[in-house]
Design a protein around this motif. Sequence first.
Motif, PDB file in Angstrom:
ATOM      1  N   LYS A 163      -2.562 -38.965  46.652  1.00 52.70           N
ATOM      2  CA  LYS A 163      -3.881 -38.904  47.655  1.00 52.70           C
ATOM      3  C   LYS A 163      -3.266 -39.606  49.162  1.00 52.70           C
ATOM      4  N   ALA A 164      -2.115 -40.549  48.759  1.00 54.83           N
ATOM      5  CA  ALA A 164      -2.137 -41.370  49.887  1.00 54.83           C
ATOM      6  C   ALA A 164      -1.440 -40.198  50.258  1.00 54.83           C
ATOM      7  N   GLY A 165      -0.885 -39.350  50.101  1.00 56.27           N
ATOM      8  CA  GLY A 165       0.356 -38.655  50.866  1.00 56.27           C
ATOM      9  C   GLY A 165      -1.194 -37.772  51.802  1.00 56.27           C
ATOM     10  N   MET A 166      -2.169 -38.166  50.987  1.00 55.76           N
ATOM     11  CA  MET A 166      -2.713 -36.646  51.492  1.00 55.76           C
ATOM     12  C   MET A 166      -4.130 -37.481  53.041  1.00 55.76           C
ATOM     13  N   ALA A 183      -8.812 -42.539  62.238  1.00 48.50           N
ATOM     14  CA  ALA A 183      -7.278 -43.092  61.523  1.00 48.50           C
ATOM     15  C   ALA A 183      -6.763 -44.094  60.985  1.00 48.50           C
ATOM     16  N   ALA A 184      -7.718 -45.540  61.102  1.00 44.39           N
ATOM     17  CA  ALA A 184      -7.714 -46.449  60.717  1.00 44.39           C
ATOM     18  C   ALA A 184      -8.155 -46.906  59.470  1.00 44.39           C
ATOM     19  N   ASP A 185      -8.714 -45.666  58.823  1.00 44.63           N
ATOM     20  CA  ASP A 185      -9.678 -45.060  57.557  1.00 44.63           C
ATOM     21  C   ASP A 185      -8.533 -44.764  56.848  1.00 44.63           C
ATOM     22  N   GLY A 186      -8.052 -43.797  57.067  1.00 45.78           N
ATOM     23  CA  GLY A 186      -6.930 -43.419  56.558  1.00 45.78           C
ATOM     24  C   GLY A 186      -5.908 -44.036  56.351  1.00 45.78           C
ATOM     25  N   PHE A 187      -4.493 -44.770  56.957  1.00 43.90           N
ATOM     26  CA  PHE A 187      -3.770 -45.130  57.358  1.00 43.90           C
ATOM     27  C   PHE A 187      -4.969 -46.505  55.755  1.00 43.90           C
ATOM     28  N   ARG A 188      -5.486 -47.529  56.203  1.00 43.82           N
ATOM     29  CA  ARG A 188      -5.559 -48.158  55.643  1.00 43.82           C
ATOM     30  C   ARG A 188      -5.928 -47.619  54.123  1.00 43.82           C
ATOM     31  N   LYS A 189      -6.232 -46.681  53.454  1.00 45.71           N
ATOM     32  CA  LYS A 189      -6.702 -46.134  52.497  1.00 45.71           C
ATOM     33  C   LYS A 189      -5.336 -45.696  52.018  1.00 45.71           C
ATOM     34  N   VAL A 190      -3.667 -45.914  52.580  1.00 45.39           N
ATOM     35  CA  VAL A 190      -2.532 -45.946  51.546  1.00 45.39           C
ATOM     36  C   VAL A 190      -2.311 -47.263  51.786  1.00 45.39           C
ATOM     37  N   VAL A 191      -2.862 -48.260  53.024  1.00 46.66           N
ATOM     38  CA  VAL A 191      -2.423 -49.709  52.662  1.00 46.66           C
ATOM     39  C   VAL A 191      -2.838 -50.510  51.415  1.00 46.66           C
ATOM     40  N   ASN A 192      -3.848 -49.323  50.642  1.00 47.47           N
ATOM     41  CA  ASN A 192      -4.726 -50.459  50.118  1.00 47.47           C
ATOM     42  C   ASN A 192      -4.165 -49.262  48.089  1.00 47.47           C
ATOM     43  N   ASN A 193      -3.656 -48.672  48.322  1.00 47.99           N
ATOM     44  CA  ASN A 193      -3.234 -47.298  47.230  1.00 47.99           C
ATOM     45  C   ASN A 193      -2.314 -47.616  46.464  1.00 47.99           C
ATOM     46  N   THR A 199       7.917 -46.824  50.751  1.00 45.78           N
ATOM     47  CA  THR A 199       7.935 -46.412  52.462  1.00 45.78           C
ATOM     48  C   THR A 199       6.373 -46.335  52.935  1.00 45.78           C
ATOM     49  N   LEU A 200       5.869 -45.090  52.210  1.00 44.74           N
ATOM     50  CA  LEU A 200       4.587 -44.898  53.029  1.00 44.74           C
ATOM     51  C   LEU A 200       3.022 -45.543  53.356  1.00 44.74           C
ATOM     52  N   GLN A 201       3.616 -46.771  52.257  1.00 42.18           N
ATOM     53  CA  GLN A 201       3.141 -48.215  53.077  1.00 42.18           C
ATOM     54  C   GLN A 201       2.991 -48.521  53.714  1.00 42.18           C
TER      55      GLN A 201
END
Length: 213
Positions: A163-166, A183-193, A199-201
């Motif tokens: 899900k983080a990758g998606m 874009a911010a919403d997508g990147f923020r979800k990764v950071v908070n996952n 690396t992805l975070q």
Amino acid sequence: MSRYETEEEQVEAIKSWWKKNGTQLLTGLLVIAVAFSGWRYWNHQNQVKSMNASALFEVMQMNLQQGTFGEVSREGLKLIQEQPESPYAAAAAMMLAKYSYEKGEFDTAKQHLEWVRSHAQDDSIKQVATLRLARLLADKQEFSNAQDVLNQVNTESLLPAEKAGMDYVSGLIALGQANLSDAADGFRKVVNNPDASKTLQGIAQIQLDDLPH
């Protein structure tokens, strides 16, 4: 009273029956024997192929980790061609896609990922290939095509790390289309996952920090 009065009559009856049915019986037994031998040979050949594919896959993994994957890439292609239904073929195609992507050979990487999506027996591998293909297309700035591929992902079956990758790819697509809020919403979800790789975070955080505030 017995049907046959004497042993001679019994012998003659047996001879008569064998004359009428013996050839057919032998033929039937021969067919069974040949079929059994053929099945054993086929089963043995499949076991040998599976063992060879497994051994090659382990070698490919080791070379990929050591940065010498190019030495066995041809064997990986051969595995895909000769045993396309093997799970090792799909895994080999994924490694070939990664190898090509890291070399900047995006078209070749795309071909390998599309092969996995078309031939892999395991749906989870297809999902990973779909996510990687969407990421590749986003990196190539083919944002519309990337979104089309991303829409094919079954989100309900994604693991948290997937899900983080998606979410990251969604962020890239939105960024490419100048949709900064998404874009911010997508990147923020990764950071908070918490299941996303470090690396992805880190990459997502950099993308997030670079967005206009």
